[in-house]
Design a protein around this motif. Structure first.
Motif, short mmCIF file in Angstrom:
data_model
loop_
_atom_site.label_atom_id
_atom_site.label_comp_id
_atom_site.label_asym_id
_atom_site.label_seq_id
_atom_site.Cartn_x
_atom_site.Cartn_y
_atom_site.Cartn_z
N ALA A 313 0.83 -1.21 0.00
CA ALA A 313 0.00 0.00 0.00
C ALA A 313 0.86 1.26 0.00
O ALA A 313 0.58 2.23 -0.73
N TYR A 316 2.24 1.79 -3.38
CA TYR A 316 1.20 2.28 -4.29
C TYR A 316 0.98 3.78 -4.09
O TYR A 316 0.84 4.53 -5.05
N ARG A 345 -10.07 -3.98 5.72
CA ARG A 345 -9.38 -3.24 4.66
C ARG A 345 -9.67 -3.89 3.31
O ARG A 345 -10.23 -4.98 3.24
N ASP A 348 -6.64 -5.57 -2.08
CA ASP A 348 -5.67 -5.19 -3.11
C ASP A 348 -5.85 -3.70 -3.42
O ASP A 348 -6.87 -3.28 -3.95
N VAL A 349 -4.84 -2.88 -3.08
CA VAL A 349 -4.96 -1.43 -3.31
C VAL A 349 -4.97 -1.08 -4.79
O VAL A 349 -5.40 0.00 -5.18
N ASN A 350 -4.50 -1.98 -5.63
CA ASN A 350 -4.53 -1.74 -7.07
C ASN A 350 -5.93 -1.90 -7.65
O ASN A 350 -6.17 -1.50 -8.79
N THR A 352 -8.97 -0.46 -7.68
CA THR A 352 -9.67 0.78 -7.33
C THR A 352 -11.18 0.60 -7.48
O THR A 352 -11.64 -0.25 -8.24
N TYR A 372 -12.12 1.39 0.74
CA TYR A 372 -10.89 1.64 -0.03
C TYR A 372 -10.26 2.97 0.38
O TYR A 372 -9.06 3.06 0.66
N THR A 375 -8.86 2.81 3.95
CA THR A 375 -7.64 1.99 4.01
C THR A 375 -6.44 2.79 3.54
O THR A 375 -5.40 2.85 4.20
N LEU A 376 -6.59 3.42 2.37
CA LEU A 376 -5.47 4.17 1.79
C LEU A 376 -5.15 5.41 2.63
O LEU A 376 -3.98 5.70 2.91
#
Length: 744
Positions: A313, A316, A345, A348-350, A352, A372, A375-376
């Protein structure tokens, strides 16, 4: 012979099986397979005199499932138990092992906190034994809830016609009623403030009176306000200017409680809706590349994030927004937190929200987007602003004006939709400067009573007081309303947020519980009981001793209540029952008061209001049709219920449009979807699924929840989803029932 894996929910079994490969067969227990019986002394299913030995019974609807699981277990080389990673999941694993005759000393318990291939594979590389301390803690909770729920509910039904009581439910009700009593006892007080309206060339700003004669300004009435204003003569001088750089850190990742609160205030989701939507995101959604779990396990009280996830994360964040946006990993250590697994959370932060929006329903998209962003944001740098406090003096009066300008958005880059930042710009000022254009204005105010609990505020209060567990909050809130103890509604037409109002029956219930059970139904004792359950889970306390200590305290109180609590008799109407001659009385039902025979259950006569009768007869038995009130509104049914269960349908036949289907030639008709939207489709549905498109489609994207049923079918077919709706619906209900620590 395959290796058998048993999970709780069918919706995630195929995904996990795909990750594990052909050597594994993954099946579902569909939640709990058994529960406490209702036999024995008091119908508790617990032998109180024999160390609280429980008697378990396989649920009626789970007998076929258990039979199938036993057959599969016998044919399998290995059996793994992969129920959810919490105490209740541990108890489910133990029940399965016990019922299937598995070796409980074997390392066959699998724990994963997200349904992704790496997490599942890692979990199977690190199996463990069933944690008996966790099981004992959960079973102690279940026994406590059964004793309190059954015994108190029976008492209240017989004495005051209330439907139920519970260990946590009744404390939550007490909080609502305590707040209502505070509001009733509140005495409004008048107070005043004074603002200085300052103009400097083309700029204007407001400074508020903070101190008068060196003390904090407290103005009780208009006379005092006028006197202070009259004393302000001469020049208004800028005495000091204090400039600072302020940092505002992001909030920590979601726990169950904070997720429910934020979804309530930002999305207007009920706690129940939040949890059911999150459950689907956790179990997995078809996103084009297969079914993927989109969030980690949502029942958690921890703000911790794994090192593997934070590493990806932070990388990213740096690559997407820049190095200056990278924050630090933070965690709040709460004394009440079990910290059994990570915060809630995204997996996968990718991934979106926009990239998978087309695969999600409107509610799923809204909640995923919130999780999302949170989390970010939790891993991003603080927002920065230039803050300025200006002190302006005139004789004995000191006024303060505050300005703030955002200079670096930091975490607000991704969280601005849920947390706003407004600039307050002050003109250029210098110390010693004299302000010439100043007008003073006194304003009258009145103190306000404390706010009633909204869902979010009640959840926050329960969590802060250490009452119950976050996974139970949605069920508690639902139960209070279902039992008729509290209504959740808007206090005024202009108010957006719904709040809890206790009902008359709710206040009566709380009054009697506090009269006879205040030693047990209170915040302090309930929170202490949660701590004891934690200590049992950690192996520090013996569950039998704790149960005995509670029971020896509870039983005398119960007996005293049976002896001394006044019984409320049903109100008589002065009429006689036409069927058996006994008096008719007013009873309380789930949907309101009704008139019925006092000789119930021997006589089940219920009086129907004249306006509820219609001039039609039942086509099945010939009896009269009457208006009834159900959970979803009014409907007409046979008066001879339950002997005859006929319900008149209010559905109208589809209206033909005069056009023909271009695919099969059958007439096109107007239909209404489950969401109330009208559309034109083929009368040959479901064999022909043609839908007439609008000639002028809307520019904006159509909300997924507003699509017609037929449109959803076409979309489903295009994505090659094979899950049957009936099975999904049944599974969801079973899941909701099994995943909450319900009170009887």
């Amino acid at each position: 012979m395959k290796k058998l894996v048993i999970v709780e929910s069918p919706s995630k079994s195929k995904t996990i099986e795909k990750y594990l490969g052909s050597d594994f067969q993954v099946v579902s227990s569909k939640g709990h397979i058994r529960d406490l019986a209702t036999s024995g002394k008091g119908g508790l299913g617990i032998d109180v005199d024999n160390n609280f030995e429980p008697t378990y019974k396989i649920s009626k609807e789970k007998k076929a499932t258990v039979k199938e699981l036993k057959a599969l277990a016998k044919k399998s080389d290995e059996v793994y138990l992969a129920s959810d990673p919490d105490r209740e999941g541990e108890a489910i694993a133990w029940h399965l092992a016990d019922e299937l005759g598995l070796d409980q000393d074997k390392q066959n318990r699998i724990i994963f906190h997200e349904i992704t291939k790496p997490a599942v594979i890692e979990a199977f590389e690190n199996p463990r034994k069933i944690d008996q301390d966790l099981v004992k803690s959960q079973e102690t909770r279940r026994i406590l809830d059964r004793i309190i729920g059954f015994r108190l509910s029976t008492l209240l039904r017989s004495k005051i016609k209330s439907k139920s009581a519970g260990r946590v439910q009744s404390v939550a009700l007490h909080l609502i009623i305590e707040r209502e009593n505070e509001i009733r006892a509140f005495i409004q007080e008048e107070y005043w403030t004074i603002d200085a309206l300052v103009n400097k060339k083309n700029d204007s700003f407001v400074a508020e009176l903070k101190k008068y004669k060196g003390k904090t300004a407290k103005i009780a009435n208009q006379e005092q306000s006028d006197a202070i204003i009259a004393s302000c003569t001469g020049d208004y001088v800028v005495q000091s200017i204090d400039k600072k750089v302020k940092k505002k850190a992001s909030k920590l990742p979601f726990t169950t409680s904070s997720l429910q609160q934020e979804a309530s205030t930002k999305l207007n989701f009920s706690a129940k809706k939040t949890m059911s939507t999150a459950q689907k995101l956790y179990e997995g959604i078809e996103i084009g590349t297969g079914v993927e779990g989109l969030i980690s396990y949502m029942r958690t009280d921890s703000t911790r994030l794994s090192e593997v996830f934070t590493g990806s994360a932070l990388a990213y964040i740096e690559s997407t927004y820049g190095k200056e946006y990278v924050g630090s990993v933070r965690q709040k250590k709460d004394a009440n937190s079990q910290d059994a697994h990570e915060a809630c959370r995204v997996t996968d932060v990718n991934r979106t929200p926009e990239s998978i929006k087309s695969y999600l329903t409107a509610d799923q998209y809204k909640l995923y987007k919130l999780i999302y962003a949170r989390t970010l944001a939790s891993l991003m740098a603080p927002a920065k602003s230039d803050s300025m406090v200006v002190q302006i003096v005139n004789n004995d009066a000191q006024f303060n004006a505050t300005g703030s300008v955002l200079t670096f958005d930091g975490y607000l880059k991704v969280y601005k939709d849920y947390e706003s930042s407004k600039d307050e710009v002050l003109p250029v000022l210098e110390e010693g400067e004299i302000l010439n254009d100043v007008k003073l204005e006194g304003k009258q105010h009145f103190t306000e009573p404390p706010k009633r609990y909204s869902e979010a505020r009640l959840i926050k209060e329960l969590e802060e007081q250490g009452i119950g567990r976050p996974s139970t909050y949605a069920m508690i809130i639902d139960t209070l309303q279902a039992r008729g103890y509290a209504d959740l509604r808007k206090p005024t037409e202009t108010t957006k947020t719904k709040v809890f109002f206790p009902t008359e029956q709710g206040e009566l219930t709380d009054k009697k519980l506090q009269e006879f059970f205040s030693d047990i139904i209170n915040v302090k004792y309930t929170a202490a009981m949660e701590n004891e359950l934690d200590e049992i889970a950690e192996g520090q306390k013996d569950y039998v001793k704790e149960l005995r200590k509670f029971y020896d305290r509870f039983e005398p109180l119960l007996q005293e209540a049976y002896d001394k609590m006044e019984k409320i008799e049903a109100e008589k109407t002065g009429e006689m029952c036409p069927e058996c001659g006994h008096e008719l009385v007013i009873r309380k039902g789930r949907y309101g008061d009704f008139v019925a025979c006092s000789n119930y259950p021997e006589c089940k006569y219920v009086k129907q209001d004249e306006e509820d009768k219609i001039d039609e007869t039942c086509p099945k038995c010939g009896g009269p049709l009457v208006k009834k009130r159900g959970r979803f509104g009014e409907f007409y049914a046979c008066a001879n219920y339950p002997e005859c269960k006929y319900i008149k349908s209010d559905r109208q036949p589809p209206k033909e449009t005069g056009e023909m289907c271009p695919e099969c030639g059958k007439p096109l008709v107007e239909r209404k979807s489950r969401y109330g939207k009208m559309f034109v489709g083929c009368s040959g549905y479901p064999k022909c699924r043609y839908i007439k498109k609008e000639e002028k489609p809307k520019d904006e994207e159509v909300d997924a929840t507003a699509k017609s049923e037929a449109e959803e079918v076409v979309e489903t077919k295009a994505k090659k989803k094979t899950t049957k709706k009936a099975t999904t619906k049944k599974t969801t209900k079973a899941k909701e029932a099994s995943r909450t620590e319900s009170e009887e």
